[in-house]
Design a protein around this motif. Structure first.
Motif, PDB file in Angstrom:
ATOM      1  N   SER A   1     -46.284 -51.558   2.935  1.00 20.14           N
ATOM      2  CA  SER A   1     -45.649 -50.528   3.341  1.00 20.14           C
ATOM      3  C   SER A   1     -43.939 -51.004   4.680  1.00 20.14           C
TER       4      SER A   1
ATOM      5  N   PRO B   1     -45.064 -47.834  -1.642  1.00 21.27           N
ATOM      6  CA  PRO B   1     -46.394 -48.554  -0.949  1.00 21.27           C
ATOM      7  C   PRO B   1     -47.535 -48.318  -1.334  1.00 21.27           C
TER       8      PRO B   1
ATOM      9  N   ARG C   1     -40.488 -50.829   3.328  1.00 24.14           N
ATOM     10  CA  ARG C   1     -38.814 -50.637   3.967  1.00 24.14           C
ATOM     11  C   ARG C   1     -37.993 -51.760   4.147  1.00 24.14           C
TER      12      ARG C   1
ATOM     13  N   ARG D   1     -56.123 -47.173   2.401  1.00 20.15           N
ATOM     14  CA  ARG D   1     -54.825 -47.187   2.445  1.00 20.15           C
ATOM     15  C   ARG D   1     -54.342 -47.584   3.998  1.00 20.15           C
ATOM     16  N   GLY D   2     -53.355 -47.514   3.943  1.00 23.70           N
ATOM     17  CA  GLY D   2     -52.440 -47.655   4.712  1.00 23.70           C
ATOM     18  C   GLY D   2     -53.181 -48.197   5.563  1.00 23.70           C
ATOM     19  N   LEU D   3     -52.683 -48.264   7.396  1.00 23.92           N
ATOM     20  CA  LEU D   3     -53.711 -48.277   8.690  1.00 23.92           C
ATOM     21  C   LEU D   3     -54.778 -49.347   8.397  1.00 23.92           C
ATOM     22  N   GLU D   4     -55.516 -48.246   8.047  1.00 22.50           N
ATOM     23  CA  GLU D   4     -56.906 -47.992   7.993  1.00 22.50           C
ATOM     24  C   GLU D   4     -57.695 -49.891   6.814  1.00 22.50           C
TER      25      GLU D   4
ATOM     26  N   SER E   1     -44.572 -36.266  -7.193  1.00 20.13           N
ATOM     27  CA  SER E   1     -44.301 -35.513  -8.239  1.00 20.13           C
ATOM     28  C   SER E   1     -43.047 -35.595  -9.331  1.00 20.13           C
TER      29      SER E   1
ATOM     30  N   ARG F   1     -43.721 -41.581  -1.715  1.00 20.68           N
ATOM     31  CA  ARG F   1     -45.310 -41.936  -1.966  1.00 20.68           C
ATOM     32  C   ARG F   1     -45.947 -41.836  -3.259  1.00 20.68           C
ATOM     33  N   PHE F   2     -47.012 -42.718  -3.079  1.00 22.48           N
ATOM     34  CA  PHE F   2     -47.957 -43.297  -3.954  1.00 22.48           C
ATOM     35  C   PHE F   2     -48.605 -42.105  -4.024  1.00 22.48           C
ATOM     36  N   GLY F   3     -48.923 -41.557  -3.515  1.00 25.00           N
ATOM     37  CA  GLY F   3     -50.500 -40.199  -3.694  1.00 25.00           C
ATOM     38  C   GLY F   3     -49.919 -38.820  -4.120  1.00 25.00           C
ATOM     39  N   LYS F   4     -48.765 -38.776  -3.285  1.00 21.38           N
ATOM     40  CA  LYS F   4     -47.994 -37.757  -2.983  1.00 21.38           C
ATOM     41  C   LYS F   4     -46.581 -37.053  -4.650  1.00 21.38           C
TER      42      LYS F   4
END
Lengths: 91, 392
Positions: free
Chosen positions: B315, B309, B319, B70-73, B336, B331-334
């Protein structure tokens, strides 16, 4: 180290300011990319807050600029605290 | 009549916007051929347009890990294990295709870098196809410099005499399927001659069954679609959506994996595929992973978004939506249940998001999408003619 770690964790919580972060355990091993799911631009904003907090005594932003892409991807909260710790020791 | 060669990666989102451009050129009497991974490209193109095969992208490593980063990786992963090896593999076969076909103009996806290098080496006029605007914006020095180094290595490996920072962007022109109103005015671009043509929406999609009779006129409707690559990633997001919306007075159309097992509430329609374009006219809000095409299609229908994203360019595109005022992000994984509900109803209940989406729709309209892209490509046929410039 733990004093700086606590400060940095608290700055991260303030910056993210979302419901999940209050209960999310942040340790030295917590990574910004994978664990906190922070986007680059959010990370930059947090870095600026940390720089502001410690003032001009440390060149935090400059240090981040020296990291390689892999180091940036793997970067965790403990490494930030460690940098502050090491640098403050020389001030 | 001229010959145009479209060079594309095996990614549906990169092929789709080019289909109406090819159709437009074909209508004007030009010959359009494609070069790409036949098993993917031939699913989309009409029988009248041939596809020259490029070596396929078989890598179990990529297949197994594509969903994990995910993200930068994920940006690094995409170039390191997908885009750059694909370029190396495709250079020689593509050179042969270009020699045989002798196209007048090459239209090359910006992430199909073999096409860009072959066009430059053979001195054939070429245009970059930019199907996600994240690529033309500077992100962070650390990733921008890393990519520039990798692209320099690739150019050296191919024996290019002149090494350029971004060989994926053509000096002849880069067709960008978006508008500057969406991208934002304060962004820092890589230097290239951009033509902002707005989205090119492929209207000819395979028909997909949908229970239209179940849609209720008097209810607000939400479409939840994360795109095929992300759809199967994890079901937590879908569980949260069900929990957040099951007792609300809205109707939800959710695209979920075929094997998604959950108790489906009465106000949900869950399918693994939906006729997304047709549905956009019926819904009030789209919850999306912020894939470039889904975002542009949604805004073309003047509908606001909630974006969540996950990887790659998403992402950056998310934005853009938030900065344009056309939606909010999760935030996808967070996420609630409470946050999902609050965010979705913030957008549904506040007309300012709808107005911002309509503003982006208006920015797209004069740009004419595929028609303008075709004009840009044709303008390269006669070098004495003034180049067509589109400024969205």
């Amino acid at each position: 180290m733990s004093e700086h770690l606590d400060t940095i964790v608290s700055l991260i919580r303030q910056a993210v300011n979302e419901d999940w972060i209050d209960e999310f355990e942040i340790t030295a091993e917590t990574s910004f990319n994978n664990d906190l799911e922070l986007e680059s631009i959010e990370f930059v904003a947090i870095a600026e807050k940390i720089q502001q907090h410690y003032g001009t005594d440390i060149n935090f932003i400059e240090w981040l600029g020296t990291l390689s892409l892999d180091e940036m991807i793997e970067l965790n909260v403990g490494q930030l605290a460690e940098f502050v710790e090491q640098h403050m020791a020389y001030v | 009549m001229a010959t145009f060669l479209f060079v594309v990666p095996p990614l549906t989102g990169h092929i789709n916007p080019l289909l109406p451009v090819a159709e437009d050129l074909a209508k004007k009497g030009h010959f359009v051929a494609w070069a790409g991974h036949t098993e993917v490209v031939s699913q989309h193109i009409p029988a009248s347009q041939p596809c020259f095969p490029l070596p396929s992208n078989e890598s179990t490593f990529v297949d197994e890990n594509w969903h994990k980063v995910r993200g930068l990786e994920s940006v690094k992963f995409f170039y390191e294990y997908f885009c750059l090896p694909m370029a190396l593999r495709c250079l020689a076969p593509l050179e042969k295709i270009v020699d045989e076909l002798n196209p007048d103009v090459i239209f090359c996806d910006h992430q199909m870098i073999a096409g860009a290098l072959v066009a430059r080496k053979k001195e054939i006029p070429w245009v970059s196809s930019v199907t996600t605007t994240a690529s033309i914006l500077k992100l962070l020095d650390v990733i921008d410099n890393w990519l520039a180094d990798k692209l320099a290595d690739l150019q050296k490996a191919y024996g290019m005499k002149q090494i350029v920072e971004r060989p994926d962007f053509s000096d002849y022109g880069c067709v960008v399927f978006s508008s500057q109103a969406l991208i934002g005015q304060d962004k820092e671009y890589f230097d290239a001659p951009y033509h902002f043509v707005g989205p090119a929406i492929n209207q000819r999609r395979k028909p997909t069954d949908f229970p239209w009779e179940k849609l209720e006129d008097n209810k607000r409707k939400i479409l939840i679609s994360l795109g095929t690559v992300n759809r199967d990633r994890c079901t937590r997001f879908y569980d949260i959506m069900i929990e957040a919306l099951k007792d609300e007075d809205v109707q939800v159309i959710m695209v979920a994996p075929e094997n998604y097992e959950a108790e489906i509430p009465d106000n949900f329609i869950v399918q693994s595929r939906v006729p997304q374009l047709e549905l956009l006219s019926h819904v009030n809000l789209v919850v999306s992973h912020a894939g470039h095409n889904t975002v542009c299609e949604t805004l073309s229908h003047a509908k606001p978004l909630v974006v969540s994203p996950i990887r790659d360019d998403q992402s950056v595109i998310a934005r853009q939506v938030v900065d344009a005022g056309a939606g909010l992000s999760l935030r996808f994984g967070k996420v609630s249940v409470a946050k999902a509900k609050q965010t979705i109803f913030s957008v549904l209940d506040d007309p300012s998001y709808l107005l911002a989406a309509a503003r982006i729709q208006r920015s797209f309209e004069p740009l004419q999408g595929s028609k303008q892209a075709a004009l840009v490509l044709e303008s390269l046929l006669d070098p004495s003619q003034e180049r067509v410039y589109a400024n969205g």
